[in-house]
Design an enzyme around this catalytic site. Sequence first.
Site, PDB file in Angstrom:
ATOM      1  CE  LYS B  27     -21.596 -12.226 108.660  1.00  0.00           C
ATOM      2  NZ  LYS B  27     -23.016 -12.251 108.684  1.00  0.00           N
ATOM      3  NE  ARG B  97     -24.874 -15.205 111.565  1.00  0.00           N
ATOM      4  CZ  ARG B  97     -24.955 -14.866 112.791  1.00  0.00           C
ATOM      5  NH1 ARG B  97     -24.648 -13.595 112.929  1.00  0.00           N
ATOM      6  NH2 ARG B  97     -25.114 -15.558 113.850  1.00  0.00           N
ATOM      7  N   GLY B 106     -24.573  -4.568 108.819  1.00  0.00           N
ATOM      8  CA  GLY B 106     -25.713  -4.056 109.193  1.00  0.00           C
ATOM      9  C   GLY B 106     -26.677  -3.797 107.926  1.00  0.00           C
ATOM     10  CG  MET B 108     -27.614  -6.686 102.561  1.00  0.00           C
ATOM     11  SD  MET B 108     -26.719  -7.469 101.277  1.00  0.00           S
ATOM     12  CE  MET B 108     -25.148  -7.650 102.103  1.00  0.00           C
ATOM     13  NE  ARG B 341     -16.814  -7.426 110.212  1.00  0.00           N
ATOM     14  CZ  ARG B 341     -18.202  -7.090 110.192  1.00  0.00           C
ATOM     15  NH1 ARG B 341     -18.617  -7.492 109.053  1.00  0.00           N
ATOM     16  NH2 ARG B 341     -18.841  -6.627 111.080  1.00  0.00           N
ATOM     17  CG  HIS B 457     -25.277   1.247 113.083  1.00  0.00           C
ATOM     18  ND1 HIS B 457     -25.482   2.501 112.723  1.00  0.00           N
ATOM     19  CD2 HIS B 457     -25.457   0.509 112.014  1.00  0.00           C
ATOM     20  CE1 HIS B 457     -26.004   2.531 111.721  1.00  0.00           C
ATOM     21  NE2 HIS B 457     -25.593   1.450 110.885  1.00  0.00           N
ATOM     22  CB  SER B 765      -1.010  19.664  82.992  1.00  0.00           C
ATOM     23  OG  SER B 765      -1.672  19.408  84.332  1.00  0.00           O
ATOM     24  CB  CYS B 832      -3.028  20.242  87.291  1.00  0.00           C
ATOM     25  SG  CYS B 832      -4.038  20.866  85.934  1.00  0.00           S
ATOM     26  CE1 TYR B 852       1.812  17.118  87.241  1.00  0.00           C
ATOM     27  CE2 TYR B 852       3.608  16.585  85.460  1.00  0.00           C
ATOM     28  CZ  TYR B 852       2.263  17.662  85.941  1.00  0.00           C
ATOM     29  OH  TYR B 852       2.142  18.360  85.175  1.00  0.00           O
TER      30      TYR B 852
END
Lengths: 879, 879
Positions: B27, B97, B106, B108, B341, B457, B765, B832, B852
């Site tokens: 913020k 804030r 929401g 804090m 934001r 919310h 693997s 895997c 991979y």
Amino acid sequence: MKSDIKNKFVYNFRDGNAQQKKMLGGKGANLAEMVQLGIPVPPGFTIATKTCLAYLGEGNQFPQNCWEQILDEIKDLETQTKKQFGGTKNPLLVSVRSGAPVSMPGMMDTVLNLGLNDQTVESLATITDNPRFAYDAYRRFIQMFSNVVLGIDHHEFEKKLTQYKSTKNFTKDTDLSAEDWQQIIEQYKNLVKEQKGLNFPQDAVKQLKLSIEAVFKSWTNSRAVTYRRIYDIPEDMGTAVNVQAMVFGNLGDTSGTGVLFTRNPSTGEKSLFGEFLLNAQGEDVVAGIRTPQEISGLQALMPKVYDDILAVTKKLESHFKDMQDIEFTIENETLFILQTRSGKRSAAAGLKIAVNLVEEGFLKKTEALLKIEAKGLDQVLHPRIKTGSKKQTLTTGLPASPGAAVGQIAFTSESAEKLSKEGKSVILVRHETSPEDISGMDASVGILTACGGMTSHAAVVARGMGKPCVSGANEITVREAEQQLSIGELTLGENDFISLDGGTGEVILGQCETEPSAIDENFQTVLLWADEIASMRVRANADTPTDATKAREFGAKGIGLCRTEHMFFDEERISAMREMILSGDEASRQNVLAKLLPFQKEDFKGIFKAMDGYPVTIRLLDPPLHEFLPQKDSDIEALSATMNVDFEVLKKQVLNLHEVNPMLGHRGCRLMITFPEIARMQARAISEAACECQKEGILVLPEIMIPLVGLTKELSFLRKEIELVLTEVFMKQKTNVDIKIGTMIEIPRACLVADEIAREADFFSFGTNDLTQMTFGYSRDDVGKFLPEYIDKDFIEQDPFQSLDREGVGKLIRIGVDKGRQTNKDIKIGICGEHGGDPSSIDFCFHQDFNYVSCSPFRVPIARIASAQSYIRKWGPNR
Amino acid sequence: MKSDIKNKFVYNFRDGNAQQKKMLGGKGANLAEMVQLGIPVPPGFTIATKTCLAYLGEGNQFPQNCWEQILDEIKDLETQTKKQFGGTKNPLLVSVRSGAPVSMPGMMDTVLNLGLNDQTVESLATITDNPRFAYDAYRRFIQMFSNVVLGIDHHEFEKKLTQYKSTKNFTKDTDLSAEDWQQIIEQYKNLVKEQKGLNFPQDAVKQLKLSIEAVFKSWTNSRAVTYRRIYDIPEDMGTAVNVQAMVFGNLGDTSGTGVLFTRNPSTGEKSLFGEFLLNAQGEDVVAGIRTPQEISGLQALMPKVYDDILAVTKKLESHFKDMQDIEFTIENETLFILQTRSGKRSAAAGLKIAVNLVEEGFLKKTEALLKIEAKGLDQVLHPRIKTGSKKQTLTTGLPASPGAAVGQIAFTSESAEKLSKEGKSVILVRHETSPEDISGMDASVGILTACGGMTSHAAVVARGMGKPCVSGANEITVREAEQQLSIGELTLGENDFISLDGGTGEVILGQCETEPSAIDENFQTVLLWADEIASMRVRANADTPTDATKAREFGAKGIGLCRTEHMFFDEERISAMREMILSGDEASRQNVLAKLLPFQKEDFKGIFKAMDGYPVTIRLLDPPLHEFLPQKDSDIEALSATMNVDFEVLKKQVLNLHEVNPMLGHRGCRLMITFPEIARMQARAISEAACECQKEGILVLPEIMIPLVGLTKELSFLRKEIELVLTEVFMKQKTNVDIKIGTMIEIPRACLVADEIAREADFFSFGTNDLTQMTFGYSRDDVGKFLPEYIDKDFIEQDPFQSLDREGVGKLIRIGVDKGRQTNKDIKIGICGEHGGDPSSIDFCFHQDFNYVSCSPFRVPIARIASAQSYIRKWGPNR
């Protein structure tokens, strides 16, 4: 020299020395050393161990240039002996013997009398003027060569001989004349022809080459492999081969052969100990076929030779500074030494000899300590027949290896192994043992032979293994085929119980009572030396005041692992424990725990008193809760009645607590995080006990150990819980005790994050049992399905639960130690798994700078010596 | 500057920029950036995140010099606004804030209207000429401050207000006059006095200090901690605090406040999306108490302001190159932006926005890829209500977060969590949600609210979590106390089933049928970008030809794990399998295996065909044999009848195979070493299938994988067995296929000796499921007893079976990779375990240079994007 070191494969005895065991093998190096010392040794040379490895590694090919070197040495031998190899005038005969860097008696092959053929045997007969001897030598050679090189079973030859003897009505070998042996030789040669389709090789050089190759190959025969497994001998050593001019103990009654120890290998007493046979060749003594005479008997028969033996043994012992095991041959009243080596001895003898050699000024204490085989010391503490107990002694044989053994009879190696796998204690009973019996002996608790002396195969191997052995019990008849033995009227079969006293030679009917041995004076002396030297302390694992007292007697310098769960298993306590488990909420759990508190506290007080002045590491509750509940329906029913709890409720609770893999389940600190009240109760019991003991003037050094930590926060959470209790107790008791809080390192992850964990810990104690289980992924309860096979097939060298796996688990421990010290350089580090009593694992711990090892009370003396040995090996005998 | 950087704790908005999120929070950094851009932002300053950490770390003390810097900035604010903080003439009011580096909406605390007291409120009334506004602002401040700073439950204040309204017969807040609010203020001040025994603080500076401290402390409130756990936000970020001059949206009907997204966060469509309330202050919109108007409605009411909004949103979107989530306030027709934001969005919207931003020229493909939250992408593939299925729609609310959810109703977070733990699918139904509901939402599969808009919310959090949500379904009455909801005549209670369609807003009775979603065009586009960029390949875990085909559709470039045991579970095969297990000798086992061979071969052929051109890694039989046998007596009896085997024999076999810890028992390669004929049969099936497929023109790339290797010799032994079979098959088939042989690395020891193992392996693997079990010592089957508690209590940040534990398991993997490459530099390395589909774990694999990752077919698209993101994060967007 024709070749540089790298390409030098063959060493004349004149060129070597005792330091070169790795290259020349033990036998070769010591033969060379004896030559340097001027001891009478028949000339010869050694083919180095690397040759064997190269030969086997290159698909059974001699390395380049090697064979030429051998032939050169044969020429040199011809010059020295003034004989010709394969020559018909004065033929040179040689022996070809294996000799590994580490002694492996009888495991590999030997060929004697090599160089004989149809021509040279005639010359030998002429020159010795003893045709009977010459033909006997030739038939022995044929038999040995055919067995070792050609792979023909030696029984085949013995059958022929027996047949021949029975046709002629002969009873002993000595009944045969030269002509008889000639007949036998023909039959033997025909046997070779039948079995292998070839004429017995006549060329001496070819005989030599084939024999050397056979010795190389014998490195990997199954007997040798088994032996190396049992004695932790590496596979990549290889064997050397010794080629040596023959001398003959069978030229008549002024010749002979024998084996002797410079001290008594069973008791350690300083007096010549050995046996000989007149008119006999080499292996006749060891094989135990004829029962030999005691060495002292030689004094009357050949006083000059006996004096020579005394001089040689004295020289060798003072040179090698150790009890020697010597083979000798007397050829026409001339003494030749064929081998000397440090003699195998019983553990008790080892201790006595070490103490005596120091007293006699041969060795420093540090040097003497290194000569003791720590691993075998448990035999000294092994049970002996209880003094004054009733026993029915059947017969008395030779006291070949001390200790008491009680078990069921097995007549073959196979059945010994089988019965042992079924969990039975087995006593192997044989007419005589041979190298084929090695695994059966390994599986048995004791060995009994009807034949063979104090230096027979059975005796030597049993002493090496630390197993009780009675040999030469010649009143016993063993009928292996019928699975029976008889002594006079009595007949016993497989599964019948007998007891042996290897210290007296007694064979006793049934199962004798035994009692633990005490630490004798020599052992005590050596232990005190060890304590003077060792830097790493030895503690014991002990759960009760009784165990703690025992541990202290054995010299433990504290308790490294006090398991608290065992404290809950007696009747009164387990019912409270069960009540706690069945409690649905914390408040009622706390109520029940309050009932357990006084019990725990009394236990701890007892232990603190026994360990006055030494640290006591107490592990908080570790096992999963279901271990405290019965599992079978019938037991649950019984419990439901006594506890007045509904069966279904109880049954449901038992099922709820069931785990698929309890080893990896809800236990250790995990349990205490769910139920911190357990940790709090235990912390209270420990600290109250400590305060009260301290007030009585006892020096208490408690260490609270949290088990199974894998996450730093597990430890920090429980540490805080415990510290709160300690603070409260100290306030109430108006005193303060220094109580350390630390953790077991037994989860692989704990090693990997040990730097974080160490910030919260005063000490680490490596729990190598669980750490091994998890690092390998082996459940100790289930590993029986495959681990024995793995060890048999050499997938893994040793059982990792007995000797620490340095390659895997050891690497993790190193990571844990290094990381732990990074963030907490003074952290105290120990081990409390079963490895804490294993010398090789202790050596590993020493090299990681552990502060202590902890093991069962029984193994504390072994650990004390192993710890000192590690120190000496690292820093040398002079520090 | 008075202080160097290290001691600089406070930054004026003029001094910061958007890059400084770590220091200024999201913020604060964006407020500063907007100031640079000339966007109308009320002046203010940011207290850096490090201040919060220092404050909390030092036992709730401001670091030295910090407070002076804050006071300096307040002076600066006074200069800029020409108002005085705490002054009675023209009082400066500020908001306080929180603003963490990562958005935690929401979670804090916030205090508005700070600076008001009994004096300044009078001045405010005079200056604004709006006493009603001024007293309303003061009572709001008292309520907020008392809640946030003093910890008084806000319901206490609401109770007072409701009471007051009912005495006066008021229904809405707007009914209250300035005098009414003055009365309320007195009551509120008395409430503070009663509850906390203190007068409401009048000193503005004191108010400020207490509020800043409260925001710091709110970093560790339980909501915030839970949120960070769910979203994997580190604990050591801390929050910044923004202090900003107040502007007022509640000065009358020319004022207002709102929230908007520059694009539709649910669908991604490019059109302004938002809501506003006239005459309202900040949190009124988000809290969902009054249902707000759509943003487009503002155009008619305040055209100039609406144009300003369009201009600002355009500017912000092009500057930040992303869809923005903006909070604004209109004070007397003047627009102020209070926050911008990057907006949270549904996964589908995220894909569309990414594609559009690239098309619009704002972003490169690489930059767009980084904006996609890979972890949430599975929601795009989550089921939707089956097209054409019958359904009884009860009502339609706002389509707040897309996807279908089917579950049982829960009315509170607690019961949602409870039901979810029982394994039920839960839909949380609330009048409106608040930050306290975060864990209940986390436990539910969908969320339904009666009140609140698209930016309420519930809507924002559900989109963030990727869970279907219908909000503002105002035909529904929710009576949480009675555990009931009603729609017209219908009443539903807890446990009743409903279905939600978050894409249409429909609420449907009962359990709808669902179907999997297909990959849409945007997703496809992004996936193709990802494949262009990624260096690490993605394979799938697939055991059947059907799965393999599915995997290929999802873009898998091979199979990383084909488990062969599943192939044995259909009726015909399992009976052969059981026959094999019951066979007493190798010959009969081989006979039965021969029966299984054709089945296996067909399976492999199907898989090879589906994967034409791609590698297929086949794991040989892994589970312990008892998994193939029934366990219950009744089942054993049935089997004994069908198999014609004696019950007792069968029962005994089952008991024999029982293991205490099967996870650590006789399975994997251990089994195949005991029964090599199994490995041989499988090798034969694989190689025959491969040869036959190759002959049909299919490119086959089989990889045979040996599971559970911990000792090098396990692998070398089985490798030899397999190679013998392959050679034989190739000879018979007169062809050759390149078949690689490798191993799973899933035993901790395997990582530690990976250098040795790699000599025998073509590939590694990492089987991270088992590796995690053994490294932690957690059995997945039993971990439910403590792991949830561990995660709750933050003993461990994440479930290590979902996201790879880098600290422990990761360290072992690094050791394994490094050692493996030391001796076999070209070894192929993959993963895997289930971690292969988790973006954070994929990133770890990328940084170890894995070749991979392999995951379930469903997660392949996620993995493809995660792999590309890792590449871009490492090498930057331009490579």
